[in-house]
Design a protein around this motif. Structure first.
Motif, PDB file in Angstrom:
ATOM      1  N   TYR A 149       0.942  -1.338   0.071  1.00 19.28           N
ATOM      2  CA  TYR A 149       0.004   0.125  -0.149  1.00 19.28           C
ATOM      3  C   TYR A 149       0.841   1.235  -0.100  1.00 19.28           C
ATOM      4  O   TYR A 149       0.663   2.123  -0.734  1.00 19.28           O
ATOM      5  N   ASP A 150       1.943   1.339   0.656  1.00 23.00           N
ATOM      6  CA  ASP A 150       2.917   2.336   0.715  1.00 23.00           C
ATOM      7  C   ASP A 150       3.402   2.783  -0.449  1.00 23.00           C
ATOM      8  O   ASP A 150       3.539   3.846  -0.968  1.00 23.00           O
ATOM      9  N   ILE A 151       3.798   1.541  -1.257  1.00 26.33           N
ATOM     10  CA  ILE A 151       4.400   1.953  -2.499  1.00 26.33           C
ATOM     11  C   ILE A 151       3.363   2.273  -3.417  1.00 26.33           C
ATOM     12  O   ILE A 151       3.773   3.233  -4.154  1.00 26.33           O
ATOM     13  N   GLU A 152       2.102   1.789  -3.556  1.00 19.77           N
ATOM     14  CA  GLU A 152       1.167   2.324  -4.439  1.00 19.77           C
ATOM     15  C   GLU A 152       0.902   3.846  -4.058  1.00 19.77           C
ATOM     16  O   GLU A 152       0.512   4.455  -4.957  1.00 19.77           O
ATOM     17  N   LEU A 153       0.591   3.959  -2.862  1.00 16.15           N
ATOM     18  CA  LEU A 153       0.382   5.368  -2.512  1.00 16.15           C
ATOM     19  C   LEU A 153       1.382   6.355  -2.829  1.00 16.15           C
ATOM     20  O   LEU A 153       0.921   7.515  -3.082  1.00 16.15           O
ATOM     21  N   HIS A 154       2.558   6.171  -2.743  1.00 13.99           N
ATOM     22  CA  HIS A 154       3.788   6.930  -3.306  1.00 13.99           C
ATOM     23  C   HIS A 154       3.614   7.158  -4.600  1.00 13.99           C
ATOM     24  O   HIS A 154       3.919   8.292  -4.938  1.00 13.99           O
ATOM     25  N   LEU A 326      14.136  -4.566  -1.758  1.00 14.13           N
ATOM     26  CA  LEU A 326      13.807  -3.396  -2.603  1.00 14.13           C
ATOM     27  C   LEU A 326      13.737  -3.730  -4.328  1.00 14.13           C
ATOM     28  O   LEU A 326      12.748  -3.136  -4.938  1.00 14.13           O
ATOM     29  N   GLU A 327      14.602  -4.687  -4.679  1.00 14.63           N
ATOM     30  CA  GLU A 327      14.515  -5.334  -6.134  1.00 14.63           C
ATOM     31  C   GLU A 327      12.917  -5.733  -6.549  1.00 14.63           C
ATOM     32  O   GLU A 327      12.410  -5.612  -7.415  1.00 14.63           O
ATOM     33  N   GLU A 328      12.473  -6.543  -5.296  1.00 15.20           N
ATOM     34  CA  GLU A 328      11.039  -7.308  -5.664  1.00 15.20           C
ATOM     35  C   GLU A 328       9.988  -6.048  -5.457  1.00 15.20           C
ATOM     36  O   GLU A 328       9.094  -6.277  -6.412  1.00 15.20           O
ATOM     37  N   GLU A 329      10.094  -5.055  -4.779  1.00 19.46           N
ATOM     38  CA  GLU A 329       9.146  -4.149  -4.548  1.00 19.46           C
ATOM     39  C   GLU A 329       9.147  -3.394  -5.868  1.00 19.46           C
ATOM     40  O   GLU A 329       8.211  -2.866  -6.205  1.00 19.46           O
ATOM     41  N   ALA A 330      10.471  -3.086  -6.425  1.00 19.81           N
ATOM     42  CA  ALA A 330      10.717  -2.257  -7.434  1.00 19.81           C
ATOM     43  C   ALA A 330      10.106  -3.087  -8.695  1.00 19.81           C
ATOM     44  O   ALA A 330       9.318  -2.186  -9.715  1.00 19.81           O
ATOM     45  N   GLU A 331      10.087  -4.311  -8.636  1.00 22.90           N
ATOM     46  CA  GLU A 331       9.612  -5.056  -9.914  1.00 22.90           C
ATOM     47  C   GLU A 331       7.861  -4.859  -9.862  1.00 22.90           C
ATOM     48  O   GLU A 331       7.379  -4.943 -10.680  1.00 22.90           O
ATOM     49  N   ARG A 332       7.753  -5.140  -8.712  1.00 23.91           N
ATOM     50  CA  ARG A 332       6.186  -5.217  -8.485  1.00 23.91           C
ATOM     51  C   ARG A 332       5.570  -3.900  -8.799  1.00 23.91           C
ATOM     52  O   ARG A 332       4.530  -3.997  -9.380  1.00 23.91           O
ATOM     53  N   ARG A 333       6.254  -2.809  -8.248  1.00 23.09           N
ATOM     54  CA  ARG A 333       5.676  -1.378  -8.668  1.00 23.09           C
ATOM     55  C   ARG A 333       5.711  -1.241 -10.249  1.00 23.09           C
ATOM     56  O   ARG A 333       4.824  -0.699 -10.674  1.00 23.09           O
ATOM     57  N   LYS A 334       6.759  -1.691 -10.748  1.00 22.93           N
ATOM     58  CA  LYS A 334       6.695  -1.438 -12.216  1.00 22.93           C
ATOM     59  C   LYS A 334       5.548  -2.307 -12.898  1.00 22.93           C
ATOM     60  O   LYS A 334       5.044  -1.748 -13.762  1.00 22.93           O
ATOM     61  N   ARG A 335       5.417  -3.545 -12.257  1.00 22.23           N
ATOM     62  CA  ARG A 335       4.371  -4.414 -12.788  1.00 22.23           C
ATOM     63  C   ARG A 335       2.964  -3.657 -12.928  1.00 22.23           C
ATOM     64  O   ARG A 335       2.114  -3.542 -13.863  1.00 22.23           O
ATOM     65  N   ASN A 336       2.812  -3.124 -11.643  1.00 25.99           N
ATOM     66  CA  ASN A 336       1.335  -2.493 -11.298  1.00 25.99           C
ATOM     67  C   ASN A 336       1.146  -1.403 -11.982  1.00 25.99           C
ATOM     68  O   ASN A 336       0.158  -0.947 -12.685  1.00 25.99           O
ATOM     69  N   GLN A 337       2.361  -0.649 -12.354  1.00 26.66           N
ATOM     70  CA  GLN A 337       2.330   0.608 -12.982  1.00 26.66           C
ATOM     71  C   GLN A 337       1.672   0.217 -14.680  1.00 26.66           C
ATOM     72  O   GLN A 337       0.947   0.963 -15.322  1.00 26.66           O
ATOM     73  N   GLN A 338       2.560  -0.639 -15.158  1.00 32.21           N
ATOM     74  CA  GLN A 338       1.974  -0.878 -16.390  1.00 32.21           C
ATOM     75  C   GLN A 338       0.839  -1.581 -16.567  1.00 32.21           C
ATOM     76  O   GLN A 338       0.035  -1.427 -17.873  1.00 32.21           O
ATOM     77  N   GLN A 339       0.211  -2.129 -15.627  1.00 30.16           N
ATOM     78  CA  GLN A 339      -0.947  -2.674 -15.531  1.00 30.16           C
ATOM     79  C   GLN A 339      -1.950  -1.636 -15.394  1.00 30.16           C
ATOM     80  O   GLN A 339      -3.523  -2.036 -15.490  1.00 30.16           O
ATOM     81  N   GLY A 340      -1.813  -0.525 -14.949  1.00 21.56           N
ATOM     82  CA  GLY A 340      -2.681   0.769 -14.558  1.00 21.56           C
ATOM     83  C   GLY A 340      -3.385   0.287 -13.383  1.00 21.56           C
ATOM     84  O   GLY A 340      -4.721   1.013 -13.261  1.00 21.56           O
ATOM     85  N   GLU A 341      -3.083  -0.547 -12.458  1.00 23.28           N
ATOM     86  CA  GLU A 341      -3.772  -0.934 -11.234  1.00 23.28           C
ATOM     87  C   GLU A 341      -3.644   0.135  -9.970  1.00 23.28           C
ATOM     88  O   GLU A 341      -4.320   0.347  -9.284  1.00 23.28           O
ATOM     89  N   VAL A 342      -2.279   0.696 -10.073  1.00 22.41           N
ATOM     90  CA  VAL A 342      -1.962   1.348  -8.760  1.00 22.41           C
ATOM     91  C   VAL A 342      -3.173   2.535  -8.610  1.00 22.41           C
ATOM     92  O   VAL A 342      -3.601   2.873  -7.842  1.00 22.41           O
ATOM     93  N   SER A 343      -3.118   3.643  -9.654  1.00 20.66           N
ATOM     94  CA  SER A 343      -3.900   4.680  -9.554  1.00 20.66           C
ATOM     95  C   SER A 343      -5.340   4.490  -9.422  1.00 20.66           C
ATOM     96  O   SER A 343      -5.979   5.193  -8.345  1.00 20.66           O
ATOM     97  N   ALA A 344      -5.882   3.427 -10.051  1.00 16.85           N
ATOM     98  CA  ALA A 344      -7.312   2.835  -9.913  1.00 16.85           C
ATOM     99  C   ALA A 344      -7.477   2.661  -8.518  1.00 16.85           C
ATOM    100  O   ALA A 344      -8.449   3.149  -8.042  1.00 16.85           O
ATOM    101  N   SER A 345      -6.689   1.575  -7.759  1.00 15.19           N
ATOM    102  CA  SER A 345      -7.008   1.178  -6.653  1.00 15.19           C
ATOM    103  C   SER A 345      -6.838   2.350  -5.552  1.00 15.19           C
ATOM    104  O   SER A 345      -7.844   2.361  -4.688  1.00 15.19           O
ATOM    105  N   ILE A 346      -5.829   3.142  -5.827  1.00 17.22           N
ATOM    106  CA  ILE A 346      -5.722   4.171  -4.563  1.00 17.22           C
ATOM    107  C   ILE A 346      -6.769   5.162  -4.769  1.00 17.22           C
ATOM    108  O   ILE A 346      -7.472   5.814  -3.899  1.00 17.22           O
ATOM    109  N   SER A 347      -7.326   5.633  -6.177  1.00 13.08           N
ATOM    110  CA  SER A 347      -8.365   6.645  -6.369  1.00 13.08           C
ATOM    111  C   SER A 347      -9.754   5.997  -5.839  1.00 13.08           C
ATOM    112  O   SER A 347     -10.160   6.650  -5.228  1.00 13.08           O
ATOM    113  N   ARG A 352     -13.738   6.436  -1.851  1.00 18.62           N
ATOM    114  CA  ARG A 352     -14.443   5.787  -0.792  1.00 18.62           C
ATOM    115  C   ARG A 352     -14.406   6.322   0.632  1.00 18.62           C
ATOM    116  O   ARG A 352     -15.460   6.658   1.366  1.00 18.62           O
ATOM    117  N   ILE A 353     -13.145   6.859   0.993  1.00 23.60           N
ATOM    118  CA  ILE A 353     -12.794   7.639   2.373  1.00 23.60           C
ATOM    119  C   ILE A 353     -13.834   9.134   2.396  1.00 23.60           C
ATOM    120  O   ILE A 353     -14.530   9.268   3.166  1.00 23.60           O
TER     121      ILE A 353
END
Length: 370
Positions: A149-154, A326-347, A352-353
């Motif tokens: 969640y921290d990585i996605e939020l950032h 660090l490398e695992e999280e960077a790879e996961r963040r890159k994969r999520n950004q490519q799939q467009g999931e990060v901004s959607a889930s955080i938004s 909702r809040i």
């Protein structure tokens, strides 16, 4: 008849008898000079005057309050507008904790909010927000989910405090401030070493092979015996930490390469190493992070050298594990950004809040987040 003795200077002159400067009360021989006898009728009159003064003060306070409210309305705001609170932007703000809060702090904040919003206390008004608080507590209490969640939020919002990301710039000189050595705050990895670098200020005659290779010195504080040899040889690079009592590098390349190399070779327990910039920033972080968790204390150096520290990992092992994460999280963040999931889930979470917070009554918003 009720009598009261008061100093003359507290009452009007009409209350004092000039012909009887030292009046006496029945049963008393005399009174101290300067005091007078107040009759019941005069005392009642005095009390009436005092009530009038109190009423005047009350009227002034009410009038002042009206003027303040009028001035606020003249500036374009109303009491209702001033009382509107900004909705929390993420789960941390919803619970009222910092983004580096541990599980106990998150759990305590969750219970504090539930004491206010639980349907048994707040009624139906608190039902939906309680479901959101449950989800927030469950997510942030799970270390893996919290880190994701921290990585996605950032990535979506750019939080002010950096999360675990790999530094792309590996220059031999980096940005540094004195806050990097703050021991009262949990260190946060930002891809920069905690020591400062004077690499570019080394004069040509003090440079050598390791300077050209952009190498730096690191002290394994776990095995250091605080002999002060390195501090005596290269005092502008090494120091003894006041809390830990072990040697530490505070300024990279503060001395010539010859002196630094001599300090490394002359260490009686071989606890000083030449490392790369990439290795240095991770080694310094994991060392400082573990020390913070232990109250700025270090393990017994003899136990660390003998490997009997009760499951204690050496800084190099901790750095290897941390870098893999660090490398695992960077790879996961890159994969999520490519799939467009990060901004959607955080938004979606932010929306909702916002919706649930706006549906709360003013009483609940003030009690829980005011």
């Amino acid at each position: 008849m009720s009598l009261q003795l008061l100093p003359n200077n507290l009452w009007p002159s009409s209350f004092v008898s000039a012909s009887d400067p030292r009046p006496t009360r029945p049963g008393l021989v005399s009174q101290p000079q300067g005091f007078s006898r107040i009759r019941a009728s005069q005392l009642a009159s005095c009390r009436s005057d005092r009530s009038a003064v109190n009423a005047a003060w009350l009227f002034a306070v009410v009038l002042l309050g009206r003027k303040v409210r009028s001035a606020r309305r003249a500036r374009g705001g109303s009491e209702n507008e001033a009382s509107i609170m900004k909705a929390p932007q993420n789960l941390y703000e919803l619970l009222g904790v910092q983004d580096d809060a541990n599980a106990d702090e998150i759990k305590k904040a969750y219970h504090d909010k539930m004491k206010i919003c639980h349907p048994d206390i707040a009624g139906d008004d608190g039902e939906e927000i309680c479901i959101l608080l449950n989800d927030a507590c469950d997510l942030l209490s799970d270390p893996k989910e919290k880190k994701a969640y921290d990585i996605e939020l950032h990535g979506a919002n750019g939080m002010p405090k950096p999360v675990l990301l790999l530094e792309q710039d590996m220059a031999p000189t980096w940005e540094w401030t004195s806050k990097a050595g703050n021991k009262k705050m949990k260190p946060v990895y930002n891809g920069r070493p905690l020591s400062r670098s004077l690499h570019r200020k080394v004069p040509p005659e003090d440079q050598g092979e390791k300077w050209n290779d952009e190498k730096f010195v690191f002290v394994d504080e776990w095995t250091c015996i605080a002999c002060r040899n390195c501090c005596d040889v290269a005092p502008r690079t090494f120091c003894i930490d006041a809390d830990a009592g072990r040697a530490r590098v505070f300024a990279q390349w503060g001395n010539s390469e010859e002196l630094l190399d001599y300090a490394v070779q002359a260490c009686p327990v071989d606890c000083i190493y030449w490392v790369s910039r990439d290795e240095l920033q991770v080694l310094e972080y994991v060392t400082r992070d573990r020390m913070f968790e232990n109250g700025n204390t270090v393990p017994c150096s003899m136990a660390a050298r003998q490997g009997t520290g009760g499951g204690l990992e050496d800084p190099f092992t901790m750095a290897t594990d941390f870098k893999a994460k660090l490398e695992e999280e960077a790879e996961r963040r890159k994969r999520n950004q490519q799939q467009g999931e990060v901004s959607a889930s955080i938004s979606e979470m932010q929306e909702r809040i916002r919706v649930l917070f706006s549906n709360l009554s003013e009483r609940l918003r003030t009690a829980g987040w005011g």
